[in-house]
Each structure stands twice: as C-alpha cells, then as structure tokens.
Design an enzyme around this catalytic site. Structure first.
Site, short mmCIF file in Angstrom:
data_model
loop_
_atom_site.label_atom_id
_atom_site.label_comp_id
_atom_site.label_asym_id
_atom_site.label_seq_id
_atom_site.Cartn_x
_atom_site.Cartn_y
_atom_site.Cartn_z
N GLU A 214 0.78 -1.23 0.00
CA GLU A 214 0.00 0.00 0.00
C GLU A 214 0.81 1.29 0.00
O GLU A 214 0.65 2.13 0.89
CB GLU A 214 -1.00 0.00 1.19
CG GLU A 214 -2.02 -1.10 1.07
CD GLU A 214 -3.16 -1.00 2.10
OE1 GLU A 214 -3.09 -0.18 3.03
OE2 GLU A 214 -4.13 -1.78 1.95
N GLU A 315 -6.10 -8.21 0.02
CA GLU A 315 -6.73 -7.78 1.27
C GLU A 315 -8.18 -7.43 0.99
O GLU A 315 -8.47 -6.73 0.02
CB GLU A 315 -6.05 -6.53 1.87
CG GLU A 315 -4.68 -6.77 2.45
CD GLU A 315 -4.18 -5.57 3.27
OE1 GLU A 315 -5.02 -4.76 3.71
OE2 GLU A 315 -2.96 -5.45 3.45
#
Ligand SMILES: *[C@@H]1O[C@H](CO)[C@@H](O)[C@H](O)[C@H]1NC(C)=O
Ligand SMILES: *[C@@H]1O[C@H](CO)[C@@H](O)[C@H](O)[C@H]1NC(C)=O
Ligand SMILES: *[C@@H]1O[C@H](CO)[C@@H](O)[C@H](O)[C@H]1NC(C)=O
Ligand SMILES: *[C@@H]1O[C@H](CO)[C@@H](O)[C@H](O)[C@H]1NC(C)=O
Length: 426
Positions: A214, A315
């Site tokens: 991320e 995720e």
C-alpha cells in the site's frame, strides 16, 4: 510522452501479432496464476503490530490512552529494546502457531500472505525497533509446507513510511521517497529477502515477494514508485524465479497494465498485481446500502478480470462499518458513529466495537453473508486469481477476523457454499 505513445502503439501491434501473449508472462511453476485460485488469509498483526488487531499489547503498557504508543515504532521506543524484545517474543510465539496453519487448511484455505516490516531485516541507525521476526517467518514457512499452504512474503513497512498508516510501523509518516538512505535500505532489504527465499528449498511454498504494501499513490511520486517496481523486479530476478508482486497503490484498475509488461519487454515475467478492497474508509462508502456494497464488489471482479496482469485481491474484509476499536488508529473513533472526522452519524457502533457475536443475526447476518459471498464470487471469477482475507484473527473485532466469521457462519463453510446465489450475475 513520445516514448509512451510509441510503447502503447507497440503494445497494440504486439497484441495483434502475438499468437499467445499470455504464455510469455509465465516462466515457472511455483504457482499457476493464470489457471489456479488462491484462497487465503493474511497473518495480520503478527510479525508487525497493529493496534486494532491486538489492542491489549498497547493497553498493557499501562496508564491511560495518553500513555499508549500508537504503533510498533513508538511501542519499541517507549519500552526500550530489552522489554520490547521480551514482550514481542511472547507475542510472536503465541499469536499465530502451527495450529492456526492447520486450522486454515481445515477451512479450505491454500494461501497465507505474511506481512513483515523492513526492520526485521535491516535497521536504520536510530531505529528503536527490535528484531527476531525472521525466525518466525521461517517457522511459518515450515508450517505452510506441512499444511499444503502457499505463502507470500509481503514487505509491509519500508524505511521512512510509505502510507502514513500505523500498519507501516510508523503512523502519519510518509518519507520513504524523500531520502536515498531510505530507498537504498529498502533495496538492501529486498536483497535479503530475495537471496534467502528464492532458494529451491522454498519453491513449493514461497510463491510471491511483494515489493511494498500500500504505497500511498495520491501522496507519493508515482514515477519513482514505478522505478522502484522495476528495480525491485530486477533484485528479485537476480536470485531466481519467485513471482514479483506489485501493490496497486490505490490507483484505478488497469493503472499498472504497462508496468513490467511482458509484451513491452520479454524479460518481465511472473508479475502479479495485488489489489486491496474495503468499503468502510469514507463516509460515502459507509452510507451505501447492502445492494450497493454488493454491486461495487461485483464490478471490481469484472474490471480486474480484464487487466493485463494477473492479480489477486490480497486484502479484503467483511466490514460494513469502521467501528472496530482503533481501526482508524489508536485513540481515534469511527466515522460510522460520527466519533471520527465529523461527517455525520450513520449508526451505532455498539456490538461491533466490542465484538459481540449476537449482533450477527437476522437482517445483519443476511447483509454480512451477502457481502462476503459477493466478494468471494468477484474475487474468484474467471480471470481473477483469488484472494486473501484481512485478517486471520483479531482480539475483539469480528468484521475483520476470518476465524470469528467462520464461527458466526458469515464466512461460508465449505467456502463454496452459497446462501445467496449468483449475486454478481457473471
Ligand atoms: C510438521 O508436522 C509434524 C507432524 O505434526 C511435526 O512433527 C513437525 O514439527 C512439523 N514441521 C514443521 C516445520 O513445523
Ligand atoms: C544509494 O545508492 C546509490 C546507488 O548504489 C549510491 O550511489 C548512493 O550514494 C546511495 N546513497 C546513500 C545516501 O546511501
Ligand atoms: C494518502 O495521502 C493523501 C495526501 O496526503 C491523504 O489525503 C490520504 O488519506 C492518504 N491515504 C490514502 C489511502 O490515499
Ligand atoms: C450483545 O448483543 C445482544 C443482541 O444485540 C445483546 O442482547 C447483548 O446485550 C449484547 N451483549 C453485550 C455484552 O453487549
């Protein structure tokens, strides 16, 4: 500009003349991302602390909220190396064990994404972090082998911080690209990881090295990020054939199609994009109806199924609220009950905050189960390579705990069971 025009022209020509372009993307047999599916979980809050996953580690520091460190960096800084090391050893040896891996296999899973911070491998001169995580990563690889699970090693925190989240190790810091000291140390860490885990001892287990988790695409320099992905690819390839995972950095679908693209350069192969999908981190998303939540998830499956790179959803969760204690950071409230950011009250966090299993009944159960099933359908649909739920277990929150969600029958068992069939209509 001109180069990219030429490149995209070359790409479109190539995709016309090349007989079987997809074949070029694949060189090894560690995992067939094109034809097989990953059904996985993340080993979250284990080798890298997250306050919302294990609040007790932070409250155990003592005193009240004003005394609790907000992330692992400040935790180790506050406790000092000796005490931090003792506490973290205790945590690493108990939070996830071989029994958990056996349970994952029992639930029909075949994959675990394992987040780890750079500091497990290399430290900056003034880092307070303590080490010892790698021993547990190695144990986990053994457990995975024993239980026929595949794993990704996910570099979840890089020096300087890449997103400002507490799960990068240090909250509210986004300095990764601001110094060569940070970037060089990141490259060194990737070298450490790739040199060790490319070994043929691991070729039936390690099926991905994720270059960085991320990276905040709206705050970072995206050209530098693409350069890092190229550099990281070269580092991993220097040692062998482990698939290279690039995270989407919150960019729209297809953004990474032309990065590490095999048609542009046949030296690039076994590259996988990791998408993360949540619908609870803004007021607008939180106000969606269940049908809207489902429809967004289904749309992602369609759109990502059409991307150039193989991809998985590395995720996602069942969350329909952001009520889990400290999900938005230690000491912060929730948007859902208007105790964070002040955009307006949506509903009560009672039950979600403390993880009350009785909440998952009636209409609420229906909604969660619908949302989970739609996501499974989307993230398993023909061209998407599967998924990893965030996360395997939590101390209290149910919306984010795969194992608790199995207990309340929101995660289907077997995984293929559907109470609401064909929601996406693919
Ligand atoms: C694999 O399982 C066996 C049998 O339960 C156990 O003895 C062994 O320690 C396990 N191996 C690893 C690497 O955990
Ligand atoms: C970073 O690495 C580059 C390439 O090896 C080197 O030229 C540079 O001096 C390094 N910078 C720092 C600050 O270590
Ligand atoms: C990234 O950085 C921007 C700008 O600093 C910030 O507004 C945003 O919340 C951060 N996080 C994500 C996920 O984009
Ligand atoms: C849990 O939820 C149920 C049903 O909403 C409620 O009756 C019960 O009081 C709650 N328990 C706690 C400890 O809040």
């Amino acid at each position: 500009m001109k180069i990219s025009t030429i490149c995209s022209l070359a790409v479109s020509l190539l995709s016309v003349v090349s007989a079987a372009p997809l074949q070029l993307k694949k060189r090894n047999s560690r995992w067939d991302y094109q034809n097989d599916k990953l059904y996985g979980v993340n080993a979250g809050g284990w080798l890298l602390l997250e306050p919302f996953i294990t609040p007790s580690i932070f409250t155990d520091v003592g005193g009240d909220e004003s005394n609790w460190p907000v992330d692992e960096y400040h935790y180790t800084k506050q406790l000092g190396k000796e005490e931090a090391s003792e506490k973290l050893q205790e945590h690493w040896s108990t939070w996830i064990t071989e029994d958990d891996f056996a349970k994952m296999a029992e639930y029909g899973l075949n994959f675990v994404r394992i987040p780890i911070g750079y500091w497990a491998f290399e430290l900056l001169d003034d880092d307070p972090y303590v080490q010892g995580q790698v021993e547990y990563l190695d144990k986990a690889i053994g457990w995975a082998k024993n239980n026929s699970l595949k794993i990704w090693i996910d570099l979840h925190g890089v020096p300087g911080g890449q997103n400002g989240f507490d799960n990068s190790g240090i909250r509210d810091q986004l300095n990764w690209q601001s110094s060569d000291v940070y970037l060089n140390l990141t490259a060194k860490v990737l070298n450490d990881i790739a040199s060790k885990y490319s070994s043929s001892d691991y070729d039936d287990v390690v099926i991905g090295i994720e270059l960085v988790n991320e990276p905040n695409g709206s705050a970072l320099d995206l050209n530098k990020l693409a350069e890092y992905y190229n550099e990281g690819y070269e580092i991993v390839r220097e040692y062998g054939d482990v698939p290279v995972i690039i995270q989407d950095g919150f960019r729209p679908d297809h953004y990474w199609d032309n990065t590490l693209n095999t048609e542009e350069n046949p030296d690039y192969w076994d590259v996988v994009v990791d998408h993360h999908h949540y619908q609870v981190f803004s007021h607008d998303e939180l106000t969606r109806s269940i049908d809207e939540h489902v429809s967004v998830a289904c749309g992602l499956g369609t759109s990502e199924g059409a991307e150039y790179h193989w991809n998985i959803i590395g995720e996602w969760s069942a969350a329909l609220t952001d009520c889990a204690r400290w999900l938005n950071g230690l000491g912060r409230g929730a948007r859902y009950d208007n105790t964070y950011q002040g955009a307006g009250y949506i509903g009560s966090c009672d039950g979600y905050y403390i993880g009350n299993k009785s909440v998952f009944s009636g209409e609420t159960w229906n909604n969660y189960r619908k949302f989970v099933e739609a996501q499974l359908d989307a993230y398993e649909q023909s061209k998407v390579g599967g998924w990893a739920f965030w996360t395997w277990k939590t101390e209290t929150s149910i919306e984010w705990s795969f194992s608790k969600l199995v207990e309340v029958n929101v995660i289907p068992q077997p995984l293929s069971d559907r109470q609401f069939s064909n929601q996406c209509g693919y």
